[in-house]
Design a protein around this motif. Structure first.
Motif, PDB file in Angstrom:
ATOM      1  N   ALA A  80      34.724  18.991 -12.099  1.00 15.66           N
ATOM      2  CA  ALA A  80      34.314  19.404 -11.069  1.00 15.66           C
ATOM      3  C   ALA A  80      35.569  19.671  -9.660  1.00 15.66           C
ATOM      4  CB  ALA A  80      32.964  18.721 -10.368  1.00 15.66           C
ATOM      5  N   ARG A  97      29.940  27.562  -3.071  1.00 19.79           N
ATOM      6  CA  ARG A  97      28.929  28.019  -3.877  1.00 19.79           C
ATOM      7  C   ARG A  97      29.144  28.715  -5.510  1.00 19.79           C
ATOM      8  NH1 ARG A  97      24.139  27.081  -1.486  1.00 19.79           N
ATOM      9  NH2 ARG A  97      24.154  27.130   0.701  1.00 19.79           N
ATOM     10  N   ALA A 100      29.708  25.700  -7.662  1.00 19.88           N
ATOM     11  CA  ALA A 100      29.090  24.498  -8.059  1.00 19.88           C
ATOM     12  C   ALA A 100      27.968  25.408  -8.546  1.00 19.88           C
ATOM     13  CB  ALA A 100      27.844  24.781  -6.566  1.00 19.88           C
ATOM     14  N   ALA A 101      27.528  26.791  -8.956  1.00 22.45           N
ATOM     15  CA  ALA A 101      26.777  27.388  -9.444  1.00 22.45           C
ATOM     16  C   ALA A 101      27.350  27.263 -11.208  1.00 22.45           C
ATOM     17  CB  ALA A 101      26.663  28.535  -9.370  1.00 22.45           C
ATOM     18  N   GLU A 104      26.884  23.694 -12.573  1.00 20.00           N
ATOM     19  CA  GLU A 104      25.369  22.996 -12.018  1.00 20.00           C
ATOM     20  C   GLU A 104      24.274  22.900 -13.596  1.00 20.00           C
ATOM     21  OE1 GLU A 104      21.537  23.720  -9.537  1.00 20.00           O
ATOM     22  OE2 GLU A 104      22.723  25.931  -9.377  1.00 20.00           O
ATOM     23  N   PRO A 105      24.654  24.116 -14.442  1.00 20.89           N
ATOM     24  CA  PRO A 105      24.357  23.604 -15.721  1.00 20.89           C
ATOM     25  C   PRO A 105      24.349  21.923 -16.610  1.00 20.89           C
ATOM     26  CG  PRO A 105      24.297  25.269 -15.805  1.00 20.89           C
ATOM     27  CD  PRO A 105      25.020  24.794 -14.459  1.00 20.89           C
ATOM     28  N   SER A 108      25.561  16.839 -13.245  1.00 16.47           N
ATOM     29  CA  SER A 108      25.116  16.012 -11.803  1.00 16.47           C
ATOM     30  C   SER A 108      24.225  16.564 -10.707  1.00 16.47           C
ATOM     31  CB  SER A 108      25.297  14.697 -11.611  1.00 16.47           C
ATOM     32  OG  SER A 108      26.222  14.596 -10.534  1.00 16.47           O
ATOM     33  N   ASP A 109      23.652  16.657 -10.325  1.00 19.00           N
ATOM     34  CA  ASP A 109      22.937  16.778  -9.230  1.00 19.00           C
ATOM     35  C   ASP A 109      24.334  16.446  -7.950  1.00 19.00           C
ATOM     36  OD1 ASP A 109      20.845  17.900 -10.115  1.00 19.00           O
ATOM     37  OD2 ASP A 109      19.272  16.963  -9.613  1.00 19.00           O
ATOM     38  N   VAL A 112      27.500  18.798  -8.184  1.00 16.14           N
ATOM     39  CA  VAL A 112      26.399  19.306  -7.732  1.00 16.14           C
ATOM     40  C   VAL A 112      26.778  20.218  -6.244  1.00 16.14           C
ATOM     41  CG1 VAL A 112      25.131  21.924  -7.373  1.00 16.14           C
ATOM     42  CG2 VAL A 112      25.817  20.215 -10.103  1.00 16.14           C
ATOM     43  N   TRP A 113      26.300  18.843  -5.405  1.00 15.73           N
ATOM     44  CA  TRP A 113      25.635  18.690  -4.002  1.00 15.73           C
ATOM     45  C   TRP A 113      27.121  18.675  -3.158  1.00 15.73           C
ATOM     46  CZ3 TRP A 113      26.505  16.621   0.462  1.00 15.73           C
ATOM     47  CH2 TRP A 113      26.292  17.333   2.001  1.00 15.73           C
ATOM     48  N   ARG A 116      28.793  22.329  -3.819  1.00 17.37           N
ATOM     49  CA  ARG A 116      28.799  23.227  -3.350  1.00 17.37           C
ATOM     50  C   ARG A 116      28.723  22.965  -1.533  1.00 17.37           C
ATOM     51  NH1 ARG A 116      22.840  23.010  -4.137  1.00 17.37           N
ATOM     52  NH2 ARG A 116      23.748  24.582  -6.078  1.00 17.37           N
TER      53      ARG A 116
END
Length: 189
Positions: A80, A97, A100-101, A104-105, A108-109, A112-113, A116
């Motif tokens: 990341a 964003r 993050a997209a 994302e798959p 972890s959440d 991603v947060w 983003r």
């Protein structure tokens, strides 16, 4: 990869279950084989103009990932850090964003947060010089990921513009990216 299957229709509505099983397999095989290569190719588009900084955006991102790696962050966090600004080349006003997209798959959440929201959180360091609100990130103070995003920006973003830092070359991150993006996606959009 040699394709051995081609549908005989021109409208998706005419496809059969067997067609879509075959298409899904071709798509998944292609993604497994090429995703990291495509990410690295896109990353290289960050090379070039420094836009007034002492280093270009590719070096900034490599420096971010190198610092994360050397600090013992998990592989998905290092990935990341490497890719956090990859959206700059195709969506400069919405780069956080986009990055993050992409992640994302596979991560972890929390990560991603962080990715983003890093663009907004990074504003803490400069928005007040431009007449903006450096504390705009405070609207997310109740998020369980707030502190991690503050730390990301402090430790792996705002301080990664040093032309004398010995960041690792992009190729050093390829195996790590292959690991992070190897598994099946956590969800499919």
């Amino acid at each position: 990869m040699a394709e051995t299957f081609t549908v005989n229709w021109t409208e998706m509505a005419d496809g059969t279950a067997e067609d879509y099983v075959q298409l899904e397999k071709l798509y998944r095989d292609h993604t497994a084989e090429m995703l990291v290569t495509h990410l690295l190719t896109t990353f290289r588009l960050l090379e070039g103009p420094t836009l007034g900084y002492q280093i270009d955006r590719a070096r900034h991102s490599r420096q971010s990932a190198t610092r994360a790696l050397r600090n013992g962050e998990p592989d998905e966090f290092v990935a990341a850090a490497l890719l956090h600004d990859i959206g700059d080349v195709i969506a400069p006003e919405n780069h956080s964003r986009v990055a993050a997209a992409i992640l994302e798959p596979y991560v972890s959440d929390e990560i991603v947060w962080v990715v983003r929201h890093h663009g907004l959180f990074q504003g803490y360091y400069y928005q007040h010089h431009l007449g903006g609100d450096r504390d705009a990130r405070e609207r997310y103070a109740d998020s369980p990921h707030y502190d991690r995003c503050v730390d990301f920006c402090a430790s792996y973003d705002q301080n990664c513009f040093d032309p004398d830092y010995d960041d690792l070359p992009l190729e050093e991150f390829a195996p790590l990216l292959s690991e992070v993006f190897a598994g099946p996606p956590r969800h499919w959009a």
